[in-house]
Design a protein around this motif. Structure first.
Motif, PDB file in Angstrom:
ATOM      1  N   LEU A 145      64.072  26.546  85.210  1.00  0.00           N
ATOM      2  CA  LEU A 145      63.779  27.964  85.066  1.00  0.00           C
ATOM      3  C   LEU A 145      65.072  28.617  84.598  1.00  0.00           C
ATOM      4  CD1 LEU A 145      61.539  30.210  85.727  1.00  0.00           C
ATOM      5  CD2 LEU A 145      63.043  30.764  87.657  1.00  0.00           C
ATOM      6  N   SER A 146      65.066  29.190  83.408  1.00  0.00           N
ATOM      7  CA  SER A 146      66.290  29.748  82.825  1.00  0.00           C
ATOM      8  C   SER A 146      66.289  31.264  82.941  1.00  0.00           C
ATOM      9  CB  SER A 146      66.424  29.324  81.364  1.00  0.00           C
ATOM     10  OG  SER A 146      66.725  27.945  81.274  1.00  0.00           O
ATOM     11  N   ILE A 147      67.399  31.784  83.412  1.00  0.00           N
ATOM     12  CA  ILE A 147      67.554  33.199  83.757  1.00  0.00           C
ATOM     13  C   ILE A 147      68.750  33.761  82.997  1.00  0.00           C
ATOM     14  CG2 ILE A 147      68.039  34.802  85.653  1.00  0.00           C
ATOM     15  CD1 ILE A 147      67.155  32.331  87.514  1.00  0.00           C
ATOM     16  N   ALA A 148      68.602  34.947  82.443  1.00  0.00           N
ATOM     17  CA  ALA A 148      69.735  35.669  81.856  1.00  0.00           C
ATOM     18  C   ALA A 148      69.754  37.065  82.447  1.00  0.00           C
ATOM     19  CB  ALA A 148      69.630  35.738  80.337  1.00  0.00           C
ATOM     20  N   THR A 171      69.949  27.264  72.124  1.00  0.00           N
ATOM     21  CA  THR A 171      70.653  27.765  73.295  1.00  0.00           C
ATOM     22  C   THR A 171      70.585  26.753  74.431  1.00  0.00           C
ATOM     23  OG1 THR A 171      68.724  28.818  74.306  1.00  0.00           O
ATOM     24  CG2 THR A 171      69.961  30.115  72.662  1.00  0.00           C
ATOM     25  N   ILE A 172      71.438  26.940  75.418  1.00  0.00           N
ATOM     26  CA  ILE A 172      71.378  26.087  76.605  1.00  0.00           C
ATOM     27  C   ILE A 172      69.985  26.143  77.219  1.00  0.00           C
ATOM     28  CG2 ILE A 172      72.264  25.757  78.949  1.00  0.00           C
ATOM     29  CD1 ILE A 172      74.966  26.865  77.931  1.00  0.00           C
ATOM     30  N   ALA A 173      69.394  27.331  77.261  1.00  0.00           N
ATOM     31  CA  ALA A 173      68.060  27.479  77.846  1.00  0.00           C
ATOM     32  C   ALA A 173      67.023  26.667  77.081  1.00  0.00           C
ATOM     33  CB  ALA A 173      67.669  28.953  77.867  1.00  0.00           C
ATOM     34  N   GLU A 174      67.121  26.665  75.763  1.00  0.00           N
ATOM     35  CA  GLU A 174      66.167  25.892  74.957  1.00  0.00           C
ATOM     36  C   GLU A 174      66.336  24.391  75.177  1.00  0.00           C
ATOM     37  OE1 GLU A 174      65.457  28.978  71.220  1.00  0.00           O
ATOM     38  OE2 GLU A 174      67.305  27.789  71.307  1.00  0.00           O
ATOM     39  N   VAL A 175      67.557  23.961  75.401  1.00  0.00           N
ATOM     40  CA  VAL A 175      67.814  22.537  75.633  1.00  0.00           C
ATOM     41  C   VAL A 175      67.355  22.115  77.033  1.00  0.00           C
ATOM     42  CG1 VAL A 175      69.644  20.802  75.856  1.00  0.00           C
ATOM     43  CG2 VAL A 175      69.692  22.428  73.961  1.00  0.00           C
ATOM     44  N   LEU A 218      79.505  29.757  73.694  1.00  0.00           N
ATOM     45  CA  LEU A 218      79.131  29.272  75.015  1.00  0.00           C
ATOM     46  C   LEU A 218      77.675  28.839  75.056  1.00  0.00           C
ATOM     47  CD1 LEU A 218      79.631  29.119  78.182  1.00  0.00           C
ATOM     48  CD2 LEU A 218      78.721  31.441  78.227  1.00  0.00           C
ATOM     49  N   ILE A 219      76.789  29.695  74.566  1.00  0.00           N
ATOM     50  CA  ILE A 219      75.355  29.470  74.737  1.00  0.00           C
ATOM     51  C   ILE A 219      74.811  28.432  73.761  1.00  0.00           C
ATOM     52  CG2 ILE A 219      74.251  31.140  73.178  1.00  0.00           C
ATOM     53  CD1 ILE A 219      73.612  30.903  76.972  1.00  0.00           C
ATOM     54  N   SER A 220      75.552  28.167  72.657  1.00  0.00           N
ATOM     55  CA  SER A 220      75.054  27.252  71.627  1.00  0.00           C
ATOM     56  C   SER A 220      75.813  25.933  71.546  1.00  0.00           C
ATOM     57  CB  SER A 220      75.120  27.926  70.248  1.00  0.00           C
ATOM     58  OG  SER A 220      76.464  28.063  69.810  1.00  0.00           O
ATOM     59  N   ARG A 269      64.726  33.164  72.994  1.00  0.00           N
ATOM     60  CA  ARG A 269      65.665  32.057  72.814  1.00  0.00           C
ATOM     61  C   ARG A 269      65.694  31.122  74.019  1.00  0.00           C
ATOM     62  NH1 ARG A 269      68.330  31.538  67.891  1.00  0.00           N
ATOM     63  NH2 ARG A 269      68.280  29.465  68.843  1.00  0.00           N
ATOM     64  N   GLY A 270      64.520  30.916  74.627  1.00  0.00           N
ATOM     65  CA  GLY A 270      64.376  29.864  75.623  1.00  0.00           C
ATOM     66  C   GLY A 270      64.466  30.285  77.073  1.00  0.00           C
TER      67      GLY A 270
END
Length: 525
Positions: free
Chosen positions: A122-125, A111-115, A76-78, A143-144
Protein backbone atom coordinates in the motif's frame (compact mmCIF):
# COMPACT_ATOMS: atom_id res chain seq x y z
CA UNK A 1 -10.79 -32.06 -2.40
CA UNK A 2 -8.93 -32.36 0.89
CA UNK A 3 -5.62 -32.34 -0.99
CA UNK A 4 -6.67 -29.23 -2.93
CA UNK A 5 -7.69 -27.45 0.26
CA UNK A 6 -4.36 -28.30 1.88
CA UNK A 7 -2.49 -26.97 -1.17
CA UNK A 8 -4.48 -23.71 -1.10
CA UNK A 9 -3.81 -23.26 2.61
CA UNK A 10 -0.09 -23.79 2.07
CA UNK A 11 -0.06 -21.26 -0.78
CA UNK A 12 -2.02 -18.75 1.32
CA UNK A 13 0.38 -19.23 4.24
CA UNK A 14 3.35 -18.69 1.91
CA UNK A 15 1.87 -15.45 0.54
CA UNK A 16 1.00 -14.21 4.04
CA UNK A 17 4.49 -15.03 5.30
CA UNK A 18 6.04 -13.31 2.30
CA UNK A 19 4.00 -10.16 2.92
CA UNK A 20 4.95 -10.19 6.60
CA UNK A 21 8.64 -10.52 5.72
CA UNK A 22 8.67 -7.56 3.35
CA UNK A 23 9.90 -4.44 5.12
CA UNK A 24 7.61 -1.49 5.56
CA UNK A 25 9.29 1.64 4.21
CA UNK A 26 8.99 5.27 5.29
CA UNK A 27 10.96 8.01 3.55
CA UNK A 28 10.86 11.35 5.38
CA UNK A 29 12.19 14.31 3.43
CA UNK A 30 12.60 17.85 4.68
CA UNK A 31 12.75 20.90 2.45
CA UNK A 32 15.72 23.32 2.48
CA UNK A 33 17.28 21.91 5.65
CA UNK A 34 21.05 22.17 5.88
CA UNK A 35 23.68 19.54 6.63
CA UNK A 36 24.29 20.52 10.25
CA UNK A 37 20.86 21.60 11.50
CA UNK A 38 19.83 18.46 13.41
CA UNK A 39 21.46 17.25 16.60
CA UNK A 40 23.11 14.09 15.30
CA UNK A 41 24.76 16.21 12.58
CA UNK A 42 26.18 18.78 14.96
CA UNK A 43 23.24 21.13 15.28
CA UNK A 44 21.91 22.80 18.42
CA UNK A 45 18.26 22.31 17.36
CA UNK A 46 16.67 19.70 19.60
CA UNK A 47 15.92 16.59 17.54
CA UNK A 48 15.89 13.69 20.04
CA UNK A 49 13.86 11.38 17.82
CA UNK A 50 16.11 11.75 14.80
CA UNK A 51 19.14 11.45 17.06
CA UNK A 52 17.72 8.16 18.38
CA UNK A 53 17.21 6.83 14.85
CA UNK A 54 20.84 7.65 14.03
CA UNK A 55 22.09 6.11 17.27
CA UNK A 56 20.20 2.87 16.65
CA UNK A 57 20.60 2.83 12.89
CA UNK A 58 23.25 4.29 10.61
CA UNK A 59 23.86 7.76 9.24
CA UNK A 60 25.90 8.93 6.26
CA UNK A 61 28.58 11.59 6.11
CA UNK A 62 28.73 11.88 2.29
CA UNK A 63 25.21 11.56 0.97
CA UNK A 64 24.20 13.76 -1.96
CA UNK A 65 21.08 15.41 -3.32
CA UNK A 66 20.70 17.37 -6.58
CA UNK A 67 20.79 20.84 -4.92
CA UNK A 68 17.11 21.72 -5.43
CA UNK A 69 13.66 20.52 -4.44
CA UNK A 70 11.89 19.11 -7.52
CA UNK A 71 15.01 17.60 -9.13
CA UNK A 72 15.94 15.81 -5.89
CA UNK A 73 12.41 14.49 -5.42
CA UNK A 74 12.29 13.18 -8.97
CA UNK A 75 15.66 11.42 -8.56
CA UNK A 76 14.57 9.93 -5.26
CA UNK A 77 11.22 8.64 -6.51
CA UNK A 78 12.50 7.36 -9.88
CA UNK A 79 16.07 6.16 -9.26
CA UNK A 80 17.21 8.29 -12.23
CA UNK A 81 19.02 11.55 -12.63
CA UNK A 82 16.45 14.35 -12.59
CA UNK A 83 16.88 15.20 -16.28
CA UNK A 84 16.16 11.59 -17.23
CA UNK A 85 12.96 11.75 -15.21
CA UNK A 86 12.00 14.99 -16.98
CA UNK A 87 12.70 17.35 -14.08
CA UNK A 88 16.05 19.00 -14.71
CA UNK A 89 14.55 22.19 -13.29
CA UNK A 90 11.14 22.81 -11.71
CA UNK A 91 7.62 22.35 -13.11
CA UNK A 92 7.79 24.62 -16.15
CA UNK A 93 7.63 22.64 -19.40
CA UNK A 94 10.40 23.76 -21.75
CA UNK A 95 9.03 21.73 -24.64
CA UNK A 96 9.74 18.52 -26.53
CA UNK A 97 13.10 19.83 -27.78
CA UNK A 98 14.25 19.87 -24.12
CA UNK A 99 13.31 16.36 -22.92
CA UNK A 100 15.17 16.80 -19.64
CA UNK A 101 13.08 19.83 -18.69
CA UNK A 102 9.43 18.88 -19.14
CA UNK A 103 8.40 19.87 -15.62
CA UNK A 104 6.88 16.54 -14.59
CA UNK A 105 7.72 12.88 -14.16
CA UNK A 106 7.80 11.48 -17.68
CA UNK A 107 6.51 8.11 -18.88
CA UNK A 108 10.08 6.95 -19.48
CA UNK A 109 10.49 6.55 -15.69
CA UNK A 110 8.68 4.60 -13.00
CA UNK A 111 8.14 5.60 -9.39
CA UNK A 112 8.96 3.58 -6.31
CA UNK A 113 5.21 3.15 -5.80
CA UNK A 114 4.78 1.72 -9.30
CA UNK A 115 7.62 -0.73 -8.72
CA UNK A 116 6.35 -1.85 -5.30
CA UNK A 117 2.70 -2.25 -6.31
CA UNK A 118 3.14 -5.81 -7.70
CA UNK A 119 4.67 -6.77 -4.34
CA UNK A 120 1.40 -5.96 -2.56
CA UNK A 121 2.49 -2.68 -0.99
CA UNK A 122 0.00 0.00 0.00
CA UNK A 123 1.77 3.15 -1.19
CA UNK A 124 1.15 6.46 0.56
CA UNK A 125 2.27 10.00 -0.29
CA UNK A 126 1.69 12.91 2.06
CA UNK A 127 3.01 16.45 1.87
CA UNK A 128 4.64 18.27 -1.01
CA UNK A 129 4.57 16.59 -4.46
CA UNK A 130 5.96 19.21 -6.91
CA UNK A 131 6.68 16.74 -9.69
CA UNK A 132 3.90 17.79 -12.08
CA UNK A 133 0.60 19.32 -11.01
CA UNK A 134 -1.35 20.61 -14.01
CA UNK A 135 -3.11 17.30 -14.69
CA UNK A 136 -4.46 14.87 -12.12
CA UNK A 137 -2.80 11.95 -13.88
CA UNK A 138 0.52 13.55 -12.92
CA UNK A 139 -0.42 13.53 -9.22
CA UNK A 140 0.56 10.63 -6.94
CA UNK A 141 -2.52 8.50 -7.61
CA UNK A 142 -1.62 8.63 -11.30
CA UNK A 143 1.91 7.47 -10.53
CA UNK A 144 1.29 4.31 -8.54
CA UNK A 145 0.32 5.63 -5.10
CA UNK A 146 -2.83 4.35 -3.43
CA UNK A 147 -3.32 7.24 -1.00
CA UNK A 148 -2.40 10.93 -1.23
CA UNK A 149 -2.90 13.84 1.13
CA UNK A 150 -0.85 16.90 0.34
CA UNK A 151 -0.04 19.69 -2.05
CA UNK A 152 0.43 18.82 -5.75
CA UNK A 153 2.30 22.10 -6.26
CA UNK A 154 5.27 23.31 -4.24
CA UNK A 155 5.16 24.19 -0.56
CA UNK A 156 5.16 27.75 0.70
CA UNK A 157 2.46 27.55 3.38
CA UNK A 158 2.05 26.06 6.82
CA UNK A 159 -1.17 27.35 8.39
CA UNK A 160 -3.29 28.16 5.34
CA UNK A 161 -2.90 27.30 1.63
CA UNK A 162 -4.60 30.60 0.76
CA UNK A 163 -1.60 32.47 2.16
CA UNK A 164 0.65 31.38 -0.71
CA UNK A 165 -0.34 31.74 -4.37
CA UNK A 166 -2.25 28.94 -6.06
CA UNK A 167 -1.48 26.23 -3.52
CA UNK A 168 -4.03 23.56 -2.76
CA UNK A 169 -4.37 20.61 -0.40
CA UNK A 170 -5.70 17.43 -1.95
CA UNK A 171 -7.01 14.18 -0.53
CA UNK A 172 -6.80 11.47 -3.17
CA UNK A 173 -7.46 13.52 -6.29
CA UNK A 174 -10.02 15.87 -4.72
CA UNK A 175 -9.09 19.43 -3.74
CA UNK A 176 -10.22 20.05 -0.17
CA UNK A 177 -8.41 23.32 0.64
CA UNK A 178 -7.51 26.20 -1.67
CA UNK A 179 -7.62 30.00 -1.80
CA UNK A 180 -11.38 29.85 -1.21
CA UNK A 181 -11.36 27.14 1.48
CA UNK A 182 -8.93 27.06 4.37
CA UNK A 183 -8.54 24.30 6.97
CA UNK A 184 -9.82 24.78 10.50
CA UNK A 185 -7.92 26.85 13.04
CA UNK A 186 -4.99 24.88 14.44
CA UNK A 187 -4.14 23.09 11.18
CA UNK A 188 -0.38 23.05 10.60
CA UNK A 189 1.14 21.37 7.56
CA UNK A 190 3.94 19.44 9.28
CA UNK A 191 1.45 17.88 11.69
CA UNK A 192 -1.22 17.32 9.04
CA UNK A 193 1.06 15.48 6.61
CA UNK A 194 2.10 13.15 9.45
CA UNK A 195 -1.31 12.59 11.05
CA UNK A 196 -3.04 11.77 7.77
CA UNK A 197 -0.24 9.44 6.72
CA UNK A 198 -0.51 7.54 9.99
CA UNK A 199 -4.18 6.86 9.25
CA UNK A 200 -3.15 5.17 6.01
CA UNK A 201 -0.43 3.21 7.81
CA UNK A 202 -3.08 1.90 10.21
CA UNK A 203 -5.18 0.91 7.21
CA UNK A 204 -2.27 -1.04 5.69
CA UNK A 205 -1.52 -2.84 8.96
CA UNK A 206 -5.20 -3.73 9.40
CA UNK A 207 -5.18 -5.22 5.91
CA UNK A 208 -1.91 -7.06 6.64
CA UNK A 209 -0.23 -5.30 3.73
CA UNK A 210 3.31 -3.93 3.70
CA UNK A 211 3.34 -0.17 3.21
CA UNK A 212 5.52 2.44 1.54
CA UNK A 213 5.05 5.97 2.84
CA UNK A 214 6.70 8.96 1.19
CA UNK A 215 6.38 11.83 3.69
CA UNK A 216 7.57 15.03 2.02
CA UNK A 217 7.59 18.00 4.38
CA UNK A 218 7.60 21.59 3.16
CA UNK A 219 9.41 22.54 6.39
CA UNK A 220 11.66 24.38 6.98
CA UNK A 221 11.31 26.11 3.56
CA UNK A 222 10.36 29.77 3.61
CA UNK A 223 8.12 31.52 4.50
CA UNK A 224 9.23 30.76 8.03
CA UNK A 225 6.04 29.99 9.94
CA UNK A 226 5.84 28.01 13.18
CA UNK A 227 3.69 27.47 16.24
CA UNK A 228 4.25 30.11 18.96
CA UNK A 229 5.17 27.58 21.64
CA UNK A 230 7.86 26.08 19.40
CA UNK A 231 9.30 29.50 18.56
CA UNK A 232 9.40 30.48 22.25
CA UNK A 233 11.58 27.45 22.96
CA UNK A 234 14.40 28.89 20.84
CA UNK A 235 13.96 32.63 21.34
CA UNK A 236 17.21 34.11 22.64
CA UNK A 237 19.31 31.03 21.86
CA UNK A 238 20.71 32.55 18.68
CA UNK A 239 21.97 35.80 20.14
CA UNK A 240 25.40 34.19 20.29
CA UNK A 241 25.39 34.91 16.55
CA UNK A 242 26.21 33.03 13.40
CA UNK A 243 29.99 33.24 13.79
CA UNK A 244 29.95 31.48 17.17
CA UNK A 245 27.26 28.99 16.23
CA UNK A 246 29.02 27.96 13.00
CA UNK A 247 32.19 27.27 14.97
CA UNK A 248 30.25 25.32 17.59
CA UNK A 249 28.62 23.18 14.93
CA UNK A 250 31.97 22.53 13.28
CA UNK A 251 33.52 21.40 16.57
CA UNK A 252 30.62 19.02 17.21
CA UNK A 253 30.84 17.62 13.67
CA UNK A 254 34.52 16.84 14.24
CA UNK A 255 33.79 15.30 17.64
CA UNK A 256 30.99 13.16 16.16
CA UNK A 257 33.30 11.94 13.39
CA UNK A 258 31.21 13.37 10.54
CA UNK A 259 34.00 15.73 9.53
CA UNK A 260 37.72 15.02 9.77
CA UNK A 261 39.60 17.52 11.93
CA UNK A 262 41.89 18.19 8.95
CA UNK A 263 38.90 19.53 7.01
CA UNK A 264 38.72 23.17 8.00
CA UNK A 265 35.53 25.14 8.54
CA UNK A 266 34.78 27.17 5.42
CA UNK A 267 35.03 30.90 6.12
CA UNK A 268 31.97 33.05 6.68
CA UNK A 269 30.32 33.78 3.33
CA UNK A 270 31.56 37.02 1.79
CA UNK A 271 28.19 38.83 1.84
CA UNK A 272 27.48 38.02 5.49
CA UNK A 273 28.60 40.65 8.00
CA UNK A 274 30.36 39.81 11.25
CA UNK A 275 27.78 39.26 13.97
CA UNK A 276 29.44 41.81 16.25
CA UNK A 277 28.94 44.51 13.62
CA UNK A 278 25.15 44.35 14.08
CA UNK A 279 23.18 46.64 16.37
CA UNK A 280 21.32 45.14 19.34
CA UNK A 281 18.04 45.62 17.51
CA UNK A 282 19.38 43.80 14.44
CA UNK A 283 20.67 40.98 16.62
CA UNK A 284 17.23 40.55 18.17
CA UNK A 285 15.60 40.43 14.73
CA UNK A 286 18.09 37.84 13.55
CA UNK A 287 17.63 35.76 16.69
CA UNK A 288 13.89 35.70 16.06
CA UNK A 289 14.28 34.55 12.45
CA UNK A 290 16.54 31.66 13.32
CA UNK A 291 14.32 30.76 16.27
CA UNK A 292 11.39 30.34 13.86
CA UNK A 293 13.49 28.18 11.57
CA UNK A 294 14.65 26.04 14.49
CA UNK A 295 11.04 25.69 15.64
CA UNK A 296 10.08 24.31 12.24
CA UNK A 297 12.84 21.68 12.36
CA UNK A 298 11.90 20.85 15.95
CA UNK A 299 8.29 20.27 14.85
CA UNK A 300 9.48 17.86 12.17
CA UNK A 301 11.28 15.91 14.89
CA UNK A 302 8.20 15.92 17.10
CA UNK A 303 6.31 14.29 14.26
CA UNK A 304 9.05 11.71 13.78
CA UNK A 305 8.37 10.85 17.42
CA UNK A 306 4.67 10.38 16.64
CA UNK A 307 5.58 8.00 13.81
CA UNK A 308 7.88 5.96 16.04
CA UNK A 309 5.21 5.67 18.76
CA UNK A 310 2.58 4.60 16.23
CA UNK A 311 4.81 1.97 14.64
CA UNK A 312 5.49 0.48 18.07
CA UNK A 313 1.81 0.52 18.97
CA UNK A 314 0.93 -1.22 15.71
CA UNK A 315 3.63 -3.85 16.20
CA UNK A 316 5.51 -3.01 12.99
CA UNK A 317 8.40 -0.93 14.33
CA UNK A 318 11.09 -3.61 14.04
CA UNK A 319 10.40 -4.34 10.37
CA UNK A 320 10.00 -0.75 9.19
CA UNK A 321 12.88 0.93 7.38
CA UNK A 322 12.85 4.66 8.10
CA UNK A 323 14.97 6.84 5.82
CA UNK A 324 15.40 10.53 6.65
CA UNK A 325 17.01 13.14 4.39
CA UNK A 326 16.73 16.68 3.03
CA UNK A 327 16.22 17.75 -0.59
CA UNK A 328 19.05 20.32 -0.62
CA UNK A 329 21.21 22.48 1.59
CA UNK A 330 20.36 25.70 3.37
CA UNK A 331 18.65 28.23 1.14
CA UNK A 332 19.90 31.76 0.61
CA UNK A 333 17.12 32.75 -1.78
CA UNK A 334 15.68 36.22 -1.44
CA UNK A 335 18.95 38.01 -2.32
CA UNK A 336 19.24 39.66 1.08
CA UNK A 337 22.02 38.41 3.34
CA UNK A 338 20.10 39.40 6.47
CA UNK A 339 16.77 38.03 5.29
CA UNK A 340 13.45 39.92 5.50
CA UNK A 341 9.78 39.84 6.43
CA UNK A 342 7.61 41.17 3.61
CA UNK A 343 4.33 39.89 5.00
CA UNK A 344 1.58 41.76 6.82
CA UNK A 345 1.81 39.74 10.01
CA UNK A 346 4.39 39.24 12.72
CA UNK A 347 7.26 36.90 11.80
CA UNK A 348 6.28 33.27 12.16
CA UNK A 349 2.53 33.80 11.71
CA UNK A 350 0.35 32.75 8.78
CA UNK A 351 0.35 36.35 7.51
CA UNK A 352 4.15 36.64 7.49
CA UNK A 353 6.61 36.08 4.66
CA UNK A 354 9.90 35.71 6.46
CA UNK A 355 13.23 34.50 5.06
CA UNK A 356 16.24 33.83 7.28
CA UNK A 357 18.74 35.03 4.69
CA UNK A 358 22.23 34.02 3.61
CA UNK A 359 23.52 34.71 7.10
CA UNK A 360 21.68 31.77 8.67
CA UNK A 361 21.86 29.60 5.55
CA UNK A 362 25.62 29.82 6.05
CA UNK A 363 25.00 28.23 9.45
CA UNK A 364 22.61 25.57 8.15
CA UNK A 365 25.14 24.43 5.55
CA UNK A 366 28.13 24.53 7.92
CA UNK A 367 30.90 23.46 7.65
CA UNK A 368 30.59 23.76 3.87
CA UNK A 369 30.66 26.47 1.23
CA UNK A 370 27.62 27.68 -0.72
CA UNK A 371 23.92 26.89 -0.57
CA UNK A 372 20.85 25.44 -2.26
CA UNK A 373 20.93 25.59 -6.10
CA UNK A 374 24.73 25.27 -6.13
CA UNK A 375 26.89 22.17 -6.61
CA UNK A 376 29.42 22.92 -3.89
CA UNK A 377 28.99 20.79 -0.76
CA UNK A 378 26.72 23.31 0.99
CA UNK A 379 24.14 22.82 -1.74
CA UNK A 380 24.28 19.07 -2.32
CA UNK A 381 25.27 17.47 1.00
CA UNK A 382 22.37 16.21 3.06
CA UNK A 383 21.96 14.18 6.22
CA UNK A 384 20.83 10.63 5.58
CA UNK A 385 19.66 8.44 8.44
CA UNK A 386 18.55 4.82 7.96
CA UNK A 387 16.90 2.94 10.82
CA UNK A 388 15.61 -0.62 10.59
CA UNK A 389 15.90 -2.87 13.68
CA UNK A 390 15.23 -6.07 11.74
CA UNK A 391 17.43 -5.26 8.77
CA UNK A 392 20.49 -3.28 9.91
CA UNK A 393 23.19 -5.41 11.47
CA UNK A 394 23.50 -4.90 15.22
CA UNK A 395 27.27 -4.71 14.82
CA UNK A 396 27.12 -1.42 12.92
CA UNK A 397 24.23 0.39 14.61
CA UNK A 398 25.18 3.90 15.57
CA UNK A 399 28.01 4.01 13.05
CA UNK A 400 28.73 6.59 10.38
CA UNK A 401 28.86 5.37 6.80
CA UNK A 402 31.53 7.34 4.94
CA UNK A 403 31.06 5.92 1.45
CA UNK A 404 29.53 8.35 -1.04
CA UNK A 405 25.89 7.81 -1.94
CA UNK A 406 23.17 9.73 -3.79
CA UNK A 407 19.39 9.93 -3.95
CA UNK A 408 19.47 7.77 -7.12
CA UNK A 409 20.54 4.92 -4.81
CA UNK A 410 17.25 4.82 -2.89
CA UNK A 411 15.25 3.11 -5.67
CA UNK A 412 17.68 0.18 -6.19
CA UNK A 413 17.91 -0.25 -2.42
CA UNK A 414 14.14 -0.60 -2.09
CA UNK A 415 13.90 -2.84 -5.15
CA UNK A 416 16.35 -5.25 -3.55
CA UNK A 417 14.84 -5.12 -0.06
CA UNK A 418 11.27 -5.65 -1.28
CA UNK A 419 12.05 -8.37 -3.82
CA UNK A 420 10.51 -6.21 -6.55
CA UNK A 421 11.45 -6.26 -10.21
CA UNK A 422 12.41 -3.00 -11.88
CA UNK A 423 10.64 -3.06 -15.26
CA UNK A 424 11.97 -2.60 -18.77
CA UNK A 425 8.52 -1.40 -19.84
CA UNK A 426 5.58 0.13 -18.00
CA UNK A 427 2.16 0.88 -19.47
CA UNK A 428 3.61 0.45 -22.95
CA UNK A 429 6.57 2.80 -22.42
CA UNK A 430 10.27 1.91 -22.49
CA UNK A 431 11.76 2.57 -19.04
CA UNK A 432 15.26 3.93 -18.50
CA UNK A 433 17.37 1.56 -16.34
CA UNK A 434 18.15 2.61 -12.77
CA UNK A 435 21.25 4.76 -12.37
CA UNK A 436 22.12 4.11 -8.73
CA UNK A 437 23.31 1.17 -6.66
CA UNK A 438 21.67 -0.62 -3.75
CA UNK A 439 22.78 0.50 -0.30
CA UNK A 440 21.79 -2.82 1.28
CA UNK A 441 25.39 -4.07 1.61
CA UNK A 442 26.07 -1.06 3.84
CA UNK A 443 23.30 -2.17 6.20
CA UNK A 444 25.17 -5.45 6.63
CA UNK A 445 28.51 -3.77 7.33
CA UNK A 446 29.80 -4.24 3.80
CA UNK A 447 30.68 -1.89 0.96
CA UNK A 448 29.11 -0.83 -2.30
CA UNK A 449 30.81 -0.85 -5.68
CA UNK A 450 29.92 1.97 -8.05
CA UNK A 451 30.98 1.56 -11.68
CA UNK A 452 30.56 5.22 -12.59
CA UNK A 453 30.90 8.66 -11.05
CA UNK A 454 28.07 10.63 -9.45
CA UNK A 455 27.03 13.61 -11.59
CA UNK A 456 25.33 16.95 -10.99
CA UNK A 457 23.81 19.72 -13.06
CA UNK A 458 21.40 22.49 -12.18
CA UNK A 459 20.84 25.68 -14.19
CA UNK A 460 24.37 25.63 -15.55
CA UNK A 461 26.09 24.64 -12.32
CA UNK A 462 27.94 21.37 -12.82
CA UNK A 463 29.77 18.73 -10.87
CA UNK A 464 31.31 15.25 -10.82
CA UNK A 465 32.19 13.15 -7.77
CA UNK A 466 34.50 10.27 -8.71
CA UNK A 467 36.25 8.47 -5.89
CA UNK A 468 37.98 11.08 -3.80
CA UNK A 469 37.87 13.67 -6.57
CA UNK A 470 35.26 16.34 -7.15
CA UNK A 471 35.08 18.66 -10.14
CA UNK A 472 32.66 21.58 -9.79
CA UNK A 473 31.87 24.90 -11.41
CA UNK A 474 29.31 27.68 -11.16
CA UNK A 475 27.54 29.41 -14.08
CA UNK A 476 30.13 28.65 -16.76
CA UNK A 477 33.10 29.76 -14.68
CA UNK A 478 36.28 27.70 -14.55
CA UNK A 479 36.24 24.14 -13.29
CA UNK A 480 37.46 23.72 -9.71
CA UNK A 481 39.05 20.45 -8.57
CA UNK A 482 39.06 19.21 -4.98
CA UNK A 483 40.54 16.24 -3.14
CA UNK A 484 37.58 15.34 -0.91
CA UNK A 485 39.57 13.03 1.33
CA UNK A 486 41.76 15.91 2.43
CA UNK A 487 39.61 18.95 1.69
CA UNK A 488 35.90 18.17 2.10
CA UNK A 489 35.06 21.85 2.58
CA UNK A 490 36.54 22.75 -0.82
CA UNK A 491 39.09 25.35 0.18
CA UNK A 492 42.10 24.25 -1.95
CA UNK A 493 41.39 24.24 -5.69
CA UNK A 494 43.79 21.85 -7.47
CA UNK A 495 42.58 22.43 -11.03
CA UNK A 496 45.67 24.34 -12.18
CA UNK A 497 47.99 21.82 -10.52
CA UNK A 498 46.27 18.74 -11.98
CA UNK A 499 45.08 19.63 -15.50
CA UNK A 500 44.93 15.99 -16.62
CA UNK A 501 42.60 14.99 -13.77
CA UNK A 502 40.45 18.05 -14.47
CA UNK A 503 40.27 17.14 -18.18
CA UNK A 504 39.40 13.51 -17.40
CA UNK A 505 36.50 14.41 -15.13
CA UNK A 506 35.27 17.17 -17.45
CA UNK A 507 35.15 14.68 -20.32
CA UNK A 508 33.18 12.26 -18.14
CA UNK A 509 30.71 15.01 -17.28
CA UNK A 510 30.21 15.91 -20.96
CA UNK A 511 29.46 12.28 -21.84
CA UNK A 512 27.00 11.99 -18.97
CA UNK A 513 25.27 15.25 -19.90
CA UNK A 514 24.81 14.10 -23.50
CA UNK A 515 23.36 10.78 -22.35
CA UNK A 516 21.03 12.16 -19.69
CA UNK A 517 19.21 14.98 -21.56
CA UNK A 518 21.15 17.81 -19.94
CA UNK A 519 20.66 20.98 -21.90
CA UNK A 520 23.73 22.10 -23.84
CA UNK A 521 25.58 24.46 -21.55
CA UNK A 522 28.44 26.86 -22.15
CA UNK A 523 31.65 24.86 -22.20
CA UNK A 524 33.71 25.29 -19.06
CA UNK A 525 37.44 25.70 -19.08
Amino acid sequence: MKKLLTTLLICFAAVTSSAADKPNIIIIMTHDMGFSDIGCYGGEIETPNLDMLAKNGVHFSQFYNTSRCSPTRSSLISGLYSHQAGMGLLTNDQGEHNPGYRGRLMERCVTIAEVLRPQGYLSIATGKWHMGHEKKEWWPLGRGFDRFYGCPQGGGFFFRPSSWGNRTVVRGDEVIYDKERDPAEGWYATDAWTDEGLKYVEEAVAKKKPFFWYLAHNAPHFPLQAKPEDIAKYRGKYKAGWDVIREQRYQRLVKLGLIDENHKLAPRYKHVPAWDSLSEEEKDTQDERMAIYAAMVDCVDQNVGKIIDSLKRLGVYDNTLIIFLSDNGGQSEGKRPLGFNRGKGAPGTAESNTHYGTCWANVSSAPFRKFKNLIHEGGISTPLIAHWPKGISASIRGSIIKQTAHVIDIMPTLVELSGAQYPDKHKGHEIIPMEGVSLKPLFDGGKIERSDAIYFEHTGKKGVRYGKWKLVCTYGLKWELYDMENDRTELNDLASEMPEKKAQLAKMWEAWAARCFVKKAKRTK
